[in-house]
Enzyme design. Structure first.
Site, PDB file in Angstrom:
ATOM      1  N   ASN A 168       0.859  -1.186   0.000  1.00 12.69           N
ATOM      2  CA  ASN A 168       0.000   0.000   0.000  1.00 12.69           C
ATOM      3  C   ASN A 168       0.891   1.230   0.000  1.00 12.69           C
ATOM      4  OD1 ASN A 168      -1.847   2.022   0.453  1.00 12.69           O
ATOM      5  ND2 ASN A 168      -2.416   1.368   2.522  1.00 12.69           N
ATOM      6  N   TRP A 169       0.967   1.890  -1.144  1.00  7.25           N
ATOM      7  CA  TRP A 169       1.881   3.027  -1.286  1.00  7.25           C
ATOM      8  C   TRP A 169       1.311   4.305  -0.667  1.00  7.25           C
ATOM      9  CZ3 TRP A 169       3.854   2.514  -7.083  1.00  7.25           C
ATOM     10  CH2 TRP A 169       4.483   1.272  -7.220  1.00  7.25           C
ATOM     11  N   HIS A 210      -9.645   1.398   4.992  1.00  2.00           N
ATOM     12  CA  HIS A 210      -8.324   1.528   5.625  1.00  2.00           C
ATOM     13  C   HIS A 210      -8.436   2.486   6.809  1.00  2.00           C
ATOM     14  CE1 HIS A 210      -4.129   2.622   6.239  1.00  2.00           C
ATOM     15  NE2 HIS A 210      -3.864   1.438   5.718  1.00  2.00           N
ATOM     16  N   GLU A 213      -5.506  -4.646  10.850  1.00  2.11           N
ATOM     17  CA  GLU A 213      -4.543  -3.554  11.015  1.00  2.11           C
ATOM     18  C   GLU A 213      -4.738  -2.911  12.370  1.00  2.11           C
ATOM     19  OE1 GLU A 213      -3.504  -1.221   7.190  1.00  2.11           O
ATOM     20  OE2 GLU A 213      -5.426  -0.591   7.959  1.00  2.11           O
ATOM     21  N   GLY A 238       2.819  -1.146   4.401  1.00  2.00           N
ATOM     22  CA  GLY A 238       2.821   0.284   4.091  1.00  2.00           C
ATOM     23  C   GLY A 238       4.222   0.747   3.721  1.00  2.00           C
TER      24      GLY A 238
HETATM   25  P1  13P Z   1       3.010   0.641   7.760  1.00  2.00           P
HETATM   26  O1  13P Z   1       3.533  -0.660   7.220  1.00  2.00           O
HETATM   27  O2  13P Z   1       3.679   1.829   7.185  1.00  2.00           O
HETATM   28  O3  13P Z   1       2.969   0.655   9.257  1.00  2.00           O
HETATM   29  O4  13P Z   1       1.495   0.744   7.285  1.00  2.00           O
HETATM   30  C1  13P Z   1       0.632  -0.327   7.469  1.00  2.00           C
HETATM   31  C2  13P Z   1      -0.597  -0.037   6.681  1.00  2.00           C
HETATM   32  O5  13P Z   1      -1.322   0.885   6.975  1.00  2.00           O
HETATM   33  C3  13P Z   1      -0.827  -0.873   5.500  1.00  2.00           C
HETATM   34  O6  13P Z   1      -1.980  -0.507   4.838  1.00  2.00           O
END
Ligand code: 13P
Length: 262
Positions: free
Chosen positions: A10-11, A95, A167, A237
């Protein structure tokens, strides 16, 4: 049952068209094709179209980070799932950034899941509790409410297309830089989510559903989540913006799959 592991990058709101194109180029150079792993990229909305032309679609799939639940109409600034139908196979829905910063409610998430299914796009539904909810021991209640509402109008036939990502908000780098969830925390929550799906759709559907871990994952700790028996992949992320780190995560997944087969 040996499911394909699903690795989603997920960019978020990072990378211009040019930077995205460079990253795709690097990923295509470094990530090998593995039949037991599905690699999915979720760039910004603007980038989906140009990237789709460059992408080796046998190796990578595209995912939208969000879309609006109406198919068309006077909704200035929005893009619909209907418009994305030819471009993406997946869409992230609900999200935590959408829920927190853009006021997305349980009902909006439910409507987006429906729109996604209607347009043949597989939803990756994000669920998870905040630090405050965790401290108040509300994790199960929050997960229950998020899962049951999101799946409210999903038929037993369509449940096969659904992916859920757990998440925990307190472990996402954008909210909490130095905290990660312990694999046991991820395992417990994912097991609980599966149990919810089982209660709604039966054991078979629950077993088949791919449930991802989507807190902060990097190339060093990916293995500790991916090797958990109930975890079917990761939603990444920050580490997905770096080709070496993202490749490391895919490699970790491949190693686990190889060990499982032997
Ligand atoms: P990070 O990997 O940057 O903590 O983000 C996780 C996320 O929100 C994936 O969608």
């Amino acid at each position: 049952m040996n499911k394909q592991l699903l690795i989603v990058g997920n960019w978020k709101m990072h990378l211009t068209v040019h930077q995205s194109s460079l990253l795709v180029h690097r990923l295509q150079q470094h990530i090998k094709t593995h039949r037991d792993i599905e690699v999915v990229l979720a760039p910004s909305m603007l980038v989906l179209q140009p990237i789709s032309v460059e992408l080796d679609k046998r190796r990578f799939k595209l995912c939208a980070q969000d879309a609006y639940f109406k198919d068309e109409g006077g909704y200035t600034g929005e893009v619909s799932f209907a418009m994305l139908g030819d471009l993406v196979q997946y869409a992230i829905i609900g999200h935590s950034s959408r829920r927190l910063f853009f006021g997305e409610t349980l009902d909006t998430v439910r409507d987006k899941v429906q729109a996604s299914i209607r347009n043949d796009i597989m939803p990756i539904i994000c669920v998870g509790e905040t630090q405050q909810e965790r401290d108040a021991h509300e994790t199960r209640q929050v997960l229950h409410d998020q899962v049951t509402t999101a799946l409210m109008n999903v038929t037993s036939k369509d449940i096969e297309k659904i992916v859920i990502a757990y998440e925990p908000l307190w472990a996402i780098s954008a909210f909490n830089k130095n905290v990660t969830a312990k694999p046991e925390d991820a395992q417990k929550a994912i097991s609980f989510i599966r149990q919810q799906v089982s209660e709604l759709y039966g054991d078979r559907a629950a077993k088949h559903m791919r449930i991802l871990y989507g807190g902060s994952v990097n190339e060093h700790d990916a293995r500790s989540y991916l090797e958990l028996p109930e975890v079917d992949g990761v939603l990444v992320g920050a580490a997905s913006l770096n080709y070496l780190q993202f490749t490391g995560i895919v490699d970790a997944a491949h190693q686990i799959q190889t060990e499982r087969k032997s």
